[in-house]
Write a protein that holds these residues in place. Structure first.
Motif, short mmCIF file in Angstrom:
data_model
loop_
_atom_site.label_atom_id
_atom_site.label_comp_id
_atom_site.label_asym_id
_atom_site.label_seq_id
_atom_site.Cartn_x
_atom_site.Cartn_y
_atom_site.Cartn_z
N PHE A 52 -8.77 -2.97 4.87
CA PHE A 52 -7.98 -2.30 3.75
C PHE A 52 -7.02 -1.49 4.58
N LEU A 53 -5.71 -1.16 3.84
CA LEU A 53 -4.57 -0.24 4.18
C LEU A 53 -4.67 0.89 3.54
N ALA A 54 -4.86 2.17 4.14
CA ALA A 54 -4.79 3.41 3.31
C ALA A 54 -3.57 4.02 3.80
N SER A 85 3.81 -1.13 -3.06
CA SER A 85 2.87 -0.22 -3.80
C SER A 85 3.38 0.60 -4.77
N PRO A 86 3.00 0.45 -6.22
CA PRO A 86 3.61 1.14 -7.08
C PRO A 86 3.52 2.78 -6.92
N VAL A 297 -2.86 3.31 7.65
CA VAL A 297 -3.69 2.79 8.72
C VAL A 297 -4.68 1.73 8.30
N ILE A 298 -4.51 0.68 8.92
CA ILE A 298 -5.55 -0.42 8.53
C ILE A 298 -6.88 -0.32 8.98
N THR A 406 -4.78 -2.02 -1.01
CA THR A 406 -4.25 -1.07 -0.41
C THR A 406 -4.67 0.16 -1.10
N TYR A 407 -4.86 1.36 -0.58
CA TYR A 407 -5.35 2.60 -1.08
C TYR A 407 -4.26 3.79 -0.85
#
Ligand SMILES: *Cc1c(COP(=O)(O)O)cnc(C)c1O
Length: 409
Positions: A52-54, A85-86, A297-298, A406-407
């Motif tokens: 995931f991407l944060a 990302s919205p 960061v992934i 994505t978070y």
């Protein structure tokens, strides 16, 4: 937690020292973007399923404010494609950012988030006529062109709109060059800008892009000088251009050490003054990578560590993310991400690869990456400064793997 930064070693060119006089390069206020923010560290500890991407939104905000500080009078248009990302678009809109869109889909996205069409520029030089018509109908009034045929489309489907002409650029010393495909030469720009006026459009300036991940501030100087000369020539035809669009290209923090941001801002502002004198056009700037890369960061996981023969010294390390899962910019090993593990043992060289059944899905083979020798299957690996051109590049489902989650924190 002990961290080890991986040194890709020997083949990058290091940092340009040409840039600007030392006193102007010192910038104590510049944030250290090499580590992770506490917010990101905390999130990683909760170990959501990888990859995931944060993204730390407060870091996007800092970068926006830093940019605004360096270019206080510029119109900042965030290049949505870097990370759509919205939450990022909403944050930037609230900060007063405008947006550069590449398609009608990015247009719809921005409009759906309440962004005024007056804040949008359609910067892609390759547009379908129906998409131009749609954007114009939605209220978009700034369009880019680099050819006569595109100008004809704009005349027909965006009558009277503001138009800017993209100049060819070398993309020299950029890690991800955007040369050749976009822009026209100066003679053609001269003809087309005059023609755009004849066609009833409103020419507002030229635009150029010095190549993405451009580490050398001097690369903005020559196009600026060329634009200055072009504006003077056009002035003699009573065409006054009010804007200059200096594109994107500002770099993020990968393996190479960067000059401080103040060097880029200073060099560019100086070039503007030198090229245009006392009545410079207004700056438009289209940052993508610069605003979002360092904020992300992934988190990935080691799936397999293998040798190909008994004599094979280099380990193959397979991650659960690869070229098709969001790391497309490792193509030709152009973008060299910093990696982090929580092992502290001595390092050994590796070939890094992704999880898909495609032999093109190798991330780094030539770039001499090294990872701790005690690295084990199941270990987390962090890919730093990964907020740009990752989630937007991820395939919809190659090998069945879902797009990168994505978070935004
Ligand atoms: C991609 C793009 C940008 C953003 O470039 P970065 O290098 O990410 O800053 C800006 N303008 C145009 C026209 C682009 O295509």
């Amino acid at each position: 937690m002990q961290t080890s930064y991986v040194n890709s070693g020997l083949d990058h060119e290091g940092v340009s020292t040409l840039a600007c006089a030392p006193p102007l390069c010192l910038d104590a206020s510049q944030s250290d973007t090499r580590g992770l923010t506490p917010k990101l560290e905390e999130f990683l500890v909760s170990r959501p399923e990888t990859p995931f991407l944060a993204v730390d939104l407060s870091q996007v905000q800092s970068k926006y404010l830093e940019l605004q500080g360096g270019f206080p009078h510029a119109a900042i248009h965030y290049a949505v494609k870097a990370n759509p990302s919205p939450e990022i678009i909403q944050l930037l809109a609230a900060l007063g950012s405008r947006f550069d869109i590449a398609s009608r889909y990015e247009l719809d996205l921005c409009l759906s988030l309440g962004v005024s069409p007056a804040w949008l520029s359609y910067g892609n030089t390759v547009k379908k006529a129906v998409d131009i018509a749609y954007a114009f109908e939605c209220g978009v009034r700034i369009f880019t062109f680099d050819s006569e045929a595109e100008l004809e489309k704009l005349r027909k489907h965006a009558p009277g709109a503001d138009v800017q002409c993209r100049l060819l650029s070398q993309g020299k010393s950029a890690d991800w060059p955007l040369s050749r495909k976009f822009g026209c030469d100066l003679d053609m720009a001269y003809d087309l800008l005059l023609k755009s006026r004849d066609l009833g459009l409103n020419p507002i300036g030229v635009t150029f892009h010095v190549g993405s991940q451009q580490t050398d501030p001097q690369q903005w100087v020559e196009p600026m000088q060329q634009a200055g000369e072009l504006y003077r020539q056009l002035g003699r035809q009573n065409l006054e251009l009010k804007w200059i669009n200096i594109g994107g290209g500002l770099p993020a923090t990968y393996q190479a050490t960067l000059l401080p941001f103040s060097c880029y801002a200073h060099t560019i502002q100086q070039a503007l003054q030198d090229s245009f004198g006392s009545t410079p056009p207004q700056i438009m700037i289209e940052p993508g990578r610069f605003l979002v890369a360092d904020a992300g960061v992934i988190q990935s996981e080691v799936i397999l560590i293998a040798h190909k023969s008994r004599q094979d010294l280099r380990r193959w390390v397979y991650l659960d993310i690869g070229k098709f899962g969001g790391l497309a910019e490792t193509m030709d090993e152009c973008i060299k991400y910093r990696l982090r593990t929580d092992r502290s043992g001595p390092m050994g060289s590796v070939i890094l690869a992704g999880p898909t059944c495609d032999s093109a899905d190798v991330l780094y083979e030539k770039s001499s990456y090294a990872l701790p020798l005690d690295l084990a299957i199941g270990d987390p690996i962090e890919i730093l400064s990964a907020g740009a051109y990752t989630s937007s590049y991820a395939s919809v489902g190659f090998n069945g793997f879902p797009p990168l989650r994505t978070y935004c924190l």
